[in-house]
Write a protein that holds these residues in place. Structure first.
Motif, PDB file in Angstrom:
ATOM      1  N   PRO A   1       0.838  -1.198   0.000  1.00  0.00           N
ATOM      2  CA  PRO A   1       0.000   0.000   0.000  1.00  0.00           C
ATOM      3  C   PRO A   1       0.872   1.247   0.000  1.00  0.00           C
ATOM      4  CG  PRO A   1      -0.781  -1.585   1.615  1.00  0.00           C
ATOM      5  CD  PRO A   1       0.523  -2.100   1.121  1.00  0.00           C
ATOM      6  N   SER A   2       0.606   2.147  -0.897  1.00  0.00           N
ATOM      7  CA  SER A   2       1.493   3.296  -1.088  1.00  0.00           C
ATOM      8  C   SER A   2       0.902   4.555  -0.469  1.00  0.00           C
ATOM      9  CB  SER A   2       1.734   3.526  -2.581  1.00  0.00           C
ATOM     10  OG  SER A   2       2.489   4.688  -2.787  1.00  0.00           O
ATOM     11  N   SER A   3       1.779   5.311   0.208  1.00  0.00           N
ATOM     12  CA  SER A   3       1.362   6.601   0.751  1.00  0.00           C
ATOM     13  C   SER A   3       1.825   7.728  -0.148  1.00  0.00           C
ATOM     14  CB  SER A   3       1.972   6.789   2.149  1.00  0.00           C
ATOM     15  OG  SER A   3       3.380   6.757   2.077  1.00  0.00           O
ATOM     16  N   GLY A   4       2.404   7.386  -1.268  1.00  0.00           N
ATOM     17  CA  GLY A   4       2.885   8.406  -2.197  1.00  0.00           C
ATOM     18  C   GLY A   4       3.031   7.811  -3.569  1.00  0.00           C
ATOM     19  N   ASP A   5       3.742   8.493  -4.437  1.00  0.00           N
ATOM     20  CA  ASP A   5       3.925   8.033  -5.799  1.00  0.00           C
ATOM     21  C   ASP A   5       5.187   7.188  -5.897  1.00  0.00           C
ATOM     22  OD1 ASP A   5       2.839  11.282  -6.887  1.00  0.00           O
ATOM     23  OD2 ASP A   5       1.662   9.462  -6.581  1.00  0.00           O
ATOM     24  N   GLY A   6       5.321   6.502  -7.035  1.00  0.00           N
ATOM     25  CA  GLY A   6       6.552   5.788  -7.329  1.00  0.00           C
ATOM     26  C   GLY A   6       6.752   4.529  -6.524  1.00  0.00           C
ATOM     27  N   GLY A   7       5.681   3.941  -5.948  1.00  0.00           N
ATOM     28  CA  GLY A   7       5.818   2.693  -5.218  1.00  0.00           C
ATOM     29  C   GLY A   7       6.333   2.848  -3.804  1.00  0.00           C
ATOM     30  N   SER A   8       6.325   4.045  -3.250  1.00  0.00           N
ATOM     31  CA  SER A   8       6.812   4.236  -1.887  1.00  0.00           C
ATOM     32  C   SER A   8       5.711   3.905  -0.889  1.00  0.00           C
ATOM     33  CB  SER A   8       7.281   5.678  -1.678  1.00  0.00           C
ATOM     34  OG  SER A   8       6.182   6.571  -1.827  1.00  0.00           O
ATOM     35  N   ALA A   9       6.127   3.471   0.293  1.00  0.00           N
ATOM     36  CA  ALA A   9       5.187   3.141   1.357  1.00  0.00           C
ATOM     37  C   ALA A   9       5.905   3.295   2.679  1.00  0.00           C
ATOM     38  CB  ALA A   9       4.641   1.732   1.193  1.00  0.00           C
ATOM     39  N   TRP A  10       5.151   3.615   3.722  1.00  0.00           N
ATOM     40  CA  TRP A  10       5.770   3.728   5.029  1.00  0.00           C
ATOM     41  C   TRP A  10       4.804   3.207   6.085  1.00  0.00           C
ATOM     42  CZ3 TRP A  10       3.624   6.785   8.872  1.00  0.00           C
ATOM     43  CH2 TRP A  10       2.630   7.683   8.462  1.00  0.00           C
ATOM     44  N   ASP A  11       5.362   2.846   7.216  1.00  0.00           N
ATOM     45  CA  ASP A  11       4.550   2.329   8.295  1.00  0.00           C
ATOM     46  C   ASP A  11       5.287   2.553   9.607  1.00  0.00           C
ATOM     47  OD1 ASP A  11       2.470   1.161   9.606  1.00  0.00           O
ATOM     48  OD2 ASP A  11       2.704  -0.828   8.718  1.00  0.00           O
ATOM     49  N   VAL A  12       4.535   2.687  10.693  1.00  0.00           N
ATOM     50  CA  VAL A  12       5.086   2.832  12.029  1.00  0.00           C
ATOM     51  C   VAL A  12       4.517   1.703  12.883  1.00  0.00           C
ATOM     52  CG1 VAL A  12       5.307   4.296  14.065  1.00  0.00           C
ATOM     53  CG2 VAL A  12       5.253   5.335  11.779  1.00  0.00           C
ATOM     54  N   LEU A  13       5.402   0.929  13.512  1.00  0.00           N
ATOM     55  CA  LEU A  13       5.000  -0.239  14.284  1.00  0.00           C
ATOM     56  C   LEU A  13       5.470  -0.085  15.725  1.00  0.00           C
ATOM     57  CD1 LEU A  13       6.085  -2.965  11.692  1.00  0.00           C
ATOM     58  CD2 LEU A  13       3.798  -1.996  11.992  1.00  0.00           C
ATOM     59  N   PHE A  14       4.559  -0.276  16.688  1.00  0.00           N
ATOM     60  CA  PHE A  14       4.883  -0.189  18.111  1.00  0.00           C
ATOM     61  C   PHE A  14       4.932  -1.601  18.701  1.00  0.00           C
ATOM     62  CE2 PHE A  14       3.096   3.943  17.167  1.00  0.00           C
ATOM     63  CZ  PHE A  14       3.897   4.815  17.888  1.00  0.00           C
ATOM     64  N   SER A  15       5.972  -1.863  19.485  1.00  0.00           N
ATOM     65  CA  SER A  15       6.142  -3.180  20.098  1.00  0.00           C
ATOM     66  C   SER A  15       6.400  -3.017  21.598  1.00  0.00           C
ATOM     67  CB  SER A  15       7.309  -3.931  19.446  1.00  0.00           C
ATOM     68  OG  SER A  15       7.066  -4.153  18.077  1.00  0.00           O
ATOM     69  N   PRO A  16       5.354  -3.101  22.421  1.00  0.00           N
ATOM     70  CA  PRO A  16       5.553  -3.047  23.880  1.00  0.00           C
ATOM     71  C   PRO A  16       5.799  -4.448  24.439  1.00  0.00           C
ATOM     72  CG  PRO A  16       3.225  -2.978  23.374  1.00  0.00           C
ATOM     73  CD  PRO A  16       3.940  -3.066  22.050  1.00  0.00           C
ATOM     74  N   SER A  17       6.567  -4.532  25.510  1.00  0.00           N
ATOM     75  CA  SER A  17       6.812  -5.820  26.149  1.00  0.00           C
ATOM     76  C   SER A  17       7.123  -5.603  27.624  1.00  0.00           C
ATOM     77  CB  SER A  17       7.972  -6.561  25.476  1.00  0.00           C
ATOM     78  OG  SER A  17       9.178  -5.823  25.581  1.00  0.00           O
ATOM     79  N   ALA A  18       6.949  -6.652  28.406  1.00  0.00           N
ATOM     80  CA  ALA A  18       7.226  -6.598  29.848  1.00  0.00           C
ATOM     81  C   ALA A  18       7.686  -7.971  30.297  1.00  0.00           C
ATOM     82  CB  ALA A  18       5.979  -6.167  30.626  1.00  0.00           C
ATOM     83  N   GLY A  19       8.431  -7.993  31.401  1.00  0.00           N
ATOM     84  CA  GLY A  19       8.921  -9.267  31.901  1.00  0.00           C
ATOM     85  C   GLY A  19       9.319  -9.185  33.359  1.00  0.00           C
ATOM     86  N   LEU A  20       9.586 -10.339  33.933  1.00  0.00           N
ATOM     87  CA  LEU A  20      10.064 -10.388  35.322  1.00  0.00           C
ATOM     88  C   LEU A  20      10.975 -11.590  35.504  1.00  0.00           C
ATOM     89  CD1 LEU A  20       8.556 -12.817  37.188  1.00  0.00           C
ATOM     90  CD2 LEU A  20       6.600 -11.321  36.849  1.00  0.00           C
TER      91      LEU A  20
END
Length: 457
Positions: A202-221
């Motif tokens: 999926p393109s956000s602009g012309d010329g085949g460009s695409a971008w995305d922002v991914l969030f990865s939360p995690s926790a541990g003990l």
């Protein structure tokens, strides 16, 4: 079906040659540590194809070079701050040649050129009495991929590029005299894809460009119930963007899919570990166990498109649950015995009725491995065995990869001196010459022997 007409044939075009070289230089300075490494690997191998339809002319060649430079300072600001920063670069060239169209989708000779580089910085702040840690990491990188063809028609393929900006932060606190450690992390991945040709992101602009922002939360003990006994638990929501190999790769039997989506999953694991050692005898025992589960969306797997070609595809949703256990026994660093077992049940949980509930391709439910080694006077002898259960080959579970048991053994020698160290290794794999297959049901090498030599200054 009729054993009387079965014929045993010797594998052809099954040669493999690899040469590698590596160098590393470490320079300690006042408060800083500089570390640089350079490696090069060259491979040339035949591609024998399926066991019942052998390929005599298909080949794969590759060359890979990697550079990494790191500067670290473990105790800045009177020990309140640790800093690590570095840069890296890589270049890889591959040639896949199938001039007779024996294993791929047609007659072809393809040259792929991939490269990239990046930089990162990691900081750790020791707050208060040191029981509180605050970590931060910033990384940026760029990678590119471009194929070219010399047969059947000479042409240059489309250029593909990707920028990645990754930022992360974490907090860790130690409680109850370090008996209980809690941690939390958050990672942000931004990728900007500049794809040409057939890329269908999926393109956000012309010329085949695409971008995305991914969030990865995690926790541990980690909880130390008593000396030598810990319990660990982790949970997180993670993402992974498809690699260039999964998007655009072509190795004849394995091809990419430019329309792949990033995969994401909730991952959970929980399990204890135990360590015991008798100082008087030198006898030591270690044992670990863990339960794990993964609930994925758009999981990327390779599925068969024909008898010999596999293509990367997204699985709408899937569930993997399992457990793993390890057991280790050692005596005075002379004798070591290791056992490891993993069980997993990986199922398709998507909405497609004829696939939902079936096992995922390439996931074996049982994996048992063992190793025993003897070390003395710089010498080491070892024997190892690995059992892998039958696994589905396709999403319909109609074809399978047979179970296998492989045996290996080796000999190593290491000479340590103040000014240098030398190591020599001789190893045999698949010593029983078992007819075994990989996850794509392509035959693995039979009995094989390897030798390596290294010197450190």
């Amino acid at each position: 079906l009729a054993p009387s007409d079965d014929v045993t044939l010797r594998r052809v075009n099954n040669d493999f040659l690899q040469a590698s070289a590596a160098a590393r230089l470490r320079i300690p300075l006042a408060g800083w540590d500089l570390d640089g490494s350079l490696s090069f690997v060259r491979t040339d191998q035949g591609l024998p194809g399926l066991d019942y339809d052998q390929a005599e002319h298909a080949r794969l060649e590759g060359a890979d070079a990697r550079l990494r430079l790191v500067a670290s300072a473990p105790a800045l600001l009177d020990g309140l701050l640790a800093l690590e920063t570095g840069v890296y670069a890589s270049l890889r060239a591959d040639r896949f040649a199938d001039p007779e169209g024996e294993i791929g989708v047609g007659r072809q000779i393809e040259d792929d050129l991939a490269g990239g580089g990046g930089a990162w910085a990691t900081t750790t702040f020791f707050l208060g009495d040191g029981s509180h840690l605050l970590r931060a990491r910033l990384e940026t990188s760029y990678e590119s991929f471009r194929p070219s063809y010399t047969f059947p028609v000479a042409s240059d393929g489309p250029r593909q590029g990707r920028w990645i900006l990754r930022a992360g932060a974490g907090y860790e606190v130690s409680l109850l005299d370090d008996a209980l450690v809690l941690l939390a992390d958050l990672r942000l991945d931004t990728h900007v894809d500049d794809f040409e040709g057939s890329a269908s992101f999926p393109s956000s602009g012309d010329g085949g460009s695409a971008w995305d922002v991914l969030f990865s939360p995690s926790a541990g003990l980690r909880w130390t119930a008593f000396a030598g006994f810990d319990v660990r638990a982790n949970v997180g929501w993670f993402h992974r963007v498809p690699t260039f190999g999964e998007l655009f790769g072509d190795r004849g039997t394995v091809i990419g899919n430019a329309g792949l989506r990033p995969e994401s999953a909730w991952n959970v694991d929980l399990g204890p570990s135990w360590r015991w050692r008798d100082e008087s005898t030198g006898l030591a025992l270690t044992a670990t166990a863990a339960f794990f589960a993964s609930f994925a969306e758009d999981l990327i797997v390779f599925v068969p498109q024909s008898q010999s070609v596999f293509r990367a595809e997204n699985i709408g949703s899937s569930r993997t649950v399992g457990a793993e256990a390890t057991l280790g026994l050692s005596w005075n660093d002379t004798l070591a015995v290791e056992l490891q077992y993993t069980f997993q049940e990986a199922r398709d949980t998507g909405d497609t009725p004829y696939w939902s509930g079936l096992r995922l391709p390439g996931r074996s439910p049982h994996d048992l491995s063992s190793r025993i080694s003897l070390r003395r006077w710089g010498l080491e002898l070892w024997y190892e065995a690995d059992l892998l259960a039958e696994a589905p080959l396709d999403r319909s579970n109609l074809r399978t990869v047979p179970a296998r048991v492989l045996h290996g053994a080796g000999f190593g020698y290491r000479l340590d001196r103040e000014a240098f160290d030398v190591s020599l290794t001789l190893e045999g794999r698949n010593l029983a010459d078992t007819a075994a297959f990989d996850a794509f049901r392509y035959p693995l090498p039979g009995r094989a022997f390897f030798a390596s030599f290294s010197i450190g200054l």
